[in-house]
Design an enzyme around this catalytic site. Structure first.
Site, PDB file in Angstrom:
ATOM      1  CD  GLU A 248       3.680 -14.219  22.134  1.00  9.53           C
ATOM      2  OE1 GLU A 248       4.412 -14.515  21.932  1.00  9.53           O
ATOM      3  OE2 GLU A 248       3.342 -13.372  22.876  1.00  9.53           O
ATOM      4  CB  CYS A 282       5.535 -20.673  16.814  1.00  6.71           C
ATOM      5  SG  CYS A 282       3.281 -20.349  18.349  1.00  6.71           S
TER       6      CYS A 282
HETATM    7  P1  NAD Z   1       8.742 -13.647   9.403  1.00  6.48           P
HETATM    8  O1  NAD Z   1       9.911 -13.228  11.069  1.00  6.48           O
HETATM    9  O2  NAD Z   1       9.690 -14.240   8.145  1.00  6.48           O
HETATM   10  O3  NAD Z   1       8.238 -12.563   9.155  1.00  6.48           O
HETATM   11  C1  NAD Z   1       6.670 -12.158   9.686  1.00  6.48           C
HETATM   12  C2  NAD Z   1       6.331 -10.421   9.922  1.00  6.48           C
HETATM   13  O4  NAD Z   1       7.114  -9.617  10.072  1.00  6.48           O
HETATM   14  C3  NAD Z   1       6.043 -10.299   8.171  1.00  6.48           C
HETATM   15  O5  NAD Z   1       4.828  -9.365   8.822  1.00  6.48           O
HETATM   16  C4  NAD Z   1       7.338 -10.341   8.208  1.00  6.48           C
HETATM   17  O6  NAD Z   1       7.017  -9.566   6.862  1.00  6.48           O
HETATM   18  C5  NAD Z   1       7.243  -8.986   9.136  1.00  6.48           C
HETATM   19  N1  NAD Z   1       8.794  -8.626   8.974  1.00  6.48           N
HETATM   20  C6  NAD Z   1       9.810  -9.442   8.161  1.00  6.48           C
HETATM   21  N2  NAD Z   1      11.032  -9.033   8.277  1.00  6.48           N
HETATM   22  C7  NAD Z   1      10.970  -7.697   8.852  1.00  6.48           C
HETATM   23  C8  NAD Z   1      11.590  -6.399   9.064  1.00  6.48           C
HETATM   24  N3  NAD Z   1      12.523  -6.543   9.684  1.00  6.48           N
HETATM   25  N4  NAD Z   1      10.995  -5.550  10.214  1.00  6.48           N
HETATM   26  C9  NAD Z   1      10.015  -5.248   9.643  1.00  6.48           C
HETATM   27  N5  NAD Z   1       8.997  -6.575   9.903  1.00  6.48           N
HETATM   28  C10 NAD Z   1       9.913  -7.611   9.583  1.00  6.48           C
HETATM   29  O7  NAD Z   1       7.679 -14.859  10.200  1.00  6.48           O
HETATM   30  P2  NAD Z   1       7.069 -15.920   9.240  1.00  6.48           P
HETATM   31  O8  NAD Z   1       8.449 -17.133   8.481  1.00  6.48           O
HETATM   32  O9  NAD Z   1       5.867 -14.999   8.381  1.00  6.48           O
HETATM   33  O10 NAD Z   1       6.399 -17.086  10.066  1.00  6.48           O
HETATM   34  C11 NAD Z   1       6.903 -18.695  11.118  1.00  6.48           C
HETATM   35  C12 NAD Z   1       7.962 -18.031  12.430  1.00  6.48           C
HETATM   36  O11 NAD Z   1       6.585 -16.911  12.795  1.00  6.48           O
HETATM   37  C13 NAD Z   1       7.772 -19.050  13.160  1.00  6.48           C
HETATM   38  O12 NAD Z   1       9.579 -18.904  13.307  1.00  6.48           O
HETATM   39  C14 NAD Z   1       7.131 -19.080  14.287  1.00  6.48           C
HETATM   40  O13 NAD Z   1       7.692 -19.347  15.297  1.00  6.48           O
HETATM   41  C15 NAD Z   1       6.899 -17.392  14.345  1.00  6.48           C
HETATM   42  N6  NAD Z   1       5.336 -17.581  15.040  1.00  6.48           N
HETATM   43  C16 NAD Z   1       5.398 -17.410  16.503  1.00  6.48           C
HETATM   44  C17 NAD Z   1       4.284 -17.473  16.940  1.00  6.48           C
HETATM   45  C18 NAD Z   1       4.589 -16.709  18.482  1.00  6.48           C
HETATM   46  O14 NAD Z   1       3.227 -16.480  19.282  1.00  6.48           O
HETATM   47  N7  NAD Z   1       5.549 -16.863  19.453  1.00  6.48           N
HETATM   48  C19 NAD Z   1       3.462 -16.984  16.463  1.00  6.48           C
HETATM   49  C20 NAD Z   1       2.730 -17.341  15.287  1.00  6.48           C
HETATM   50  C21 NAD Z   1       4.554 -17.613  14.046  1.00  6.48           C
END
Ligand code: NAD
Length: 519
Positions: A248, A282
């Site tokens: 997602e 998002c």
């Molecule tokens: P992010 O990708 O920075 O982090 C999300 C999660 O992934 C965190 O828990 C982080 O610690 C973990 N993470 C990051 N890199 C990783 C890796 N290499 N390996 C394993 N885990 C890792 O995102 P964010 O800043 O927390 O959230 C914002 C983003 O999330 C935006 O792009 C938004 O659009 C997206 N989002 C999508 C949805 C959806 O349902 N499609 C919903 C909410 C947010």
């Protein structure tokens, strides 16, 4: 910060850190800290979850659903405490924490528990080539499901996946965002108080390294919600470990305002859909394509509404717009505005970061935007709504589809049939006519993206089935012969009869045609 990871402004969470700290974005106050899990602790946590799952998985779906409803009821009992933590940790108004985190979870949990018994019921399948065998499809528990979640809806996103995993018979280990770790600590406290086995749902805290350790810990499925660039690394790690995953990822929701749209409703939808959660959603309205016939009037109405929004302390009941949860988002908002204005856009309102200790950015509307500006092509995830004037619905749809992201999209028109027709031309996982963001809260509707917005779905019956593992069982209906005709030993006769059989079955007018199974 020594051995303490500074989450604010430190996306990497400092490899090797021993704890993650959480600050209130609106005030800069330190709210608390949680220990970072080592790789060994992640493995031990998953092992404990696996043991708890063994006993949980043998319960019937009905019984699991009945017990998981206790969690939903406990969340309702603790709704105010949860909304309070979410509001303070994310800097969002309490009404938004209650709506988007608590209420959305209650809806998702209710649907999962209600729908699971029928969605996961075994099904009989009749096969045209083996009518002498009875085939059954079973939805069986996967084992341990890992969940890696973001900070923008730190309760409803992971907890929706938690209930889906639990009712389908799996245990869950969640790695919450290191930007908002305290919300899931609260969720775990509520869970532990509701009488379900504690090890069925556990947390591991930390940044990307802990997420990677979870993927490599022997889990049977991963649900990842986050940005596109992290998503690529997570999907690669899942590929290497052959862990099935749901992705997602980011969104860039377009809103197409047709010439015949209801101006008042469209303007209010843009104001709310663009600035709720400070635009950190998002499914937020990230770009508006307004027909030339109504563009100026719509822009003026939106600017009037946005100028009236009250931004500030999220704990005040009359605050409309809170802080930005993640400090990096303030810099990103500024960079988008600098890029857009350098290329000819004008600031219709807002445009600046707030003064003071909190992470605030003024709700901003940009006019005269084009697709050579990052604000129209890259995810903003902040309180900015860019407007672009279009000459026709066709142009609007072409521009809406000019994006690698395809999560949510919106069409506004008084002509519902036209709205539905236009919606079918938009490349997105969900398209909503005359409303914004509401599809995510409808737990029966599958939610997810196409293209770089990801793959797989959450919510809805299909997501429940996908959370389980599909097993096929086929059983003979009548006593079988000692040897099927195509088993060993082969001979010229075997080949000859097989060819005759194939022709008899597949030739137009053959057996399958007569059975009604050949098109
Ligand atoms: P992010 O990708 O920075 O982090 C999300 C999660 O992934 C965190 O828990 C982080 O610690 C973990 N993470 C990051 N890199 C990783 C890796 N290499 N390996 C394993 N885990 C890792 O995102 P964010 O800043 O927390 O959230 C914002 C983003 O999330 C935006 O792009 C938004 O659009 C997206 N989002 C999508 C949805 C959806 O349902 N499609 C919903 C909410 C947010």
């Amino acid at each position: 910060m020594g051995q303490i990871a500074q989450t604010r402004g430190d996306a990497s969470n400092g490899a090797g850190a021993k704890a993650v700290r959480s600050w209130a974005p609106a005030t800069g106050e330190l709210l608390g800290e949680v220990p970072v899990a080592s790789r060994e602790e992640v493995a031990r946590t998953v092992e404990r979850a696996r043991r708890a799952q063994a006993a949980w998985s043998v319960l019937s779906v009905e019984e699991r659903a009945r017990r998981v409803l206790r969690l939903r009821d406990a969340v309702l009992d603790h709704a105010e405490e949860i909304a309070d933590v979410v509001s303070r940790e994310c800097g969002k108004p309490k009404v938004e924490a209650l709506l988007h985190d608590v209420a959305v979870f209650l809806g998702t949990a209710t649907h999962a528990c209600k729908a699971a018994p029928s969605a996961l019921a075994s099904r009989d399948v009749t096969t045209s080539m083996q009518p002498h065998r009875r085939a059954e499809l079973h939805y069986v528990p996967r084992g341990v499901v890992g969940i890696i979640s973001p900070w923008n809806f730190p309760f409803s996103i992971p907890m929706g996946d938690v209930v889906a995993a639990l009712v389908t018979g799996s245990a869950v280990v969640v790695k919450p965002s290191d930007v908002a770790p305290l919300t899931m600590e609260k969720a775990k406290q509520v869970f532990d108080g509701c009488g379900l086995p504690e090890d069925l749902f556990q947390l591991v805290h930390g940044g990307a390294e802990v997420g990677q350790a979870l993927i490599e810990s022997g889990i049977q499925k991963l649900v990842f919600t986050g940005g596109v660039s992290s998503g690529r690394k997570v999907a690669a790690a899942c590929g290497a470990a052959l862990v099935p995953c749901v992705m997602e990822l980011g969104g860039k929701a377009p809103l197409v305002a047709c010439a015949d749209c209801d101006l008042e409703r469209t303007a209010r939808a843009i104001a709310w859909g663009g600035f709720v959660n400070s635009g950190q959603a998002c499914v937020a309205v990230e770009r508006v394509y307004a027909h030339a016939a109504i563009h100026d009037a719509l822009l003026a109405k939106v600017v009037d509404l946005v100028t009236e929004l009250r931004q500030g302390d999220p704990a005040r009941p009359d605050t409309d717009v809170g802080a930005l949860t993640y400090p990096r988002q303030v810099d990103i908002a500024e960079a988008h505005i600098a890029d857009a204005t350098a290329k000819g856009a004008t600031i219709a309102c807002g445009g600046k970061r707030g003064a003071g200790p909190g992470q605030f950015f003024e709700p901003t509307v940009l006019a005269g935007c084009t697709h050579d500006m990052t604000v129209m092509t890259d995810e903003i995830f902040g309180p900015i709504v860019p407007f672009m004037k279009v000459a026709s619905d066709d142009e609007a749809i072409a521009l809406a589809n000019d994006s690698p992201l395809g999560l949510n999209a919106y069409v506004f028109t008084r002509d519902r049939d036209k709205g539905a027709r236009l919606a079918r031309r938009v490349a997105a996982g969900s398209v909503v006519v005359n409303d914004v963001m509401s599809n995510y809260a409808a737990a029966e509707l599958p939610f997810g993206g196409i293209g770089q917005s990801g793959f797989g779905r959450v919510h809805g019956d299909d997501a429940l089935r996908d959370m389980a593992q599909l097993r096929v069982v086929t059983v003979d209906r009548v006593s079988p012969p000692k040897r099927d005709p195509y088993w060993y030993p082969y001979s010229a006769t075997t080949y000859k009869w097989m060819l005759r059989g194939l022709r008899a079955v597949y030739t137009p007018g053959g057996v399958l045609k007569r059975l009604g199974a050949l098109f």
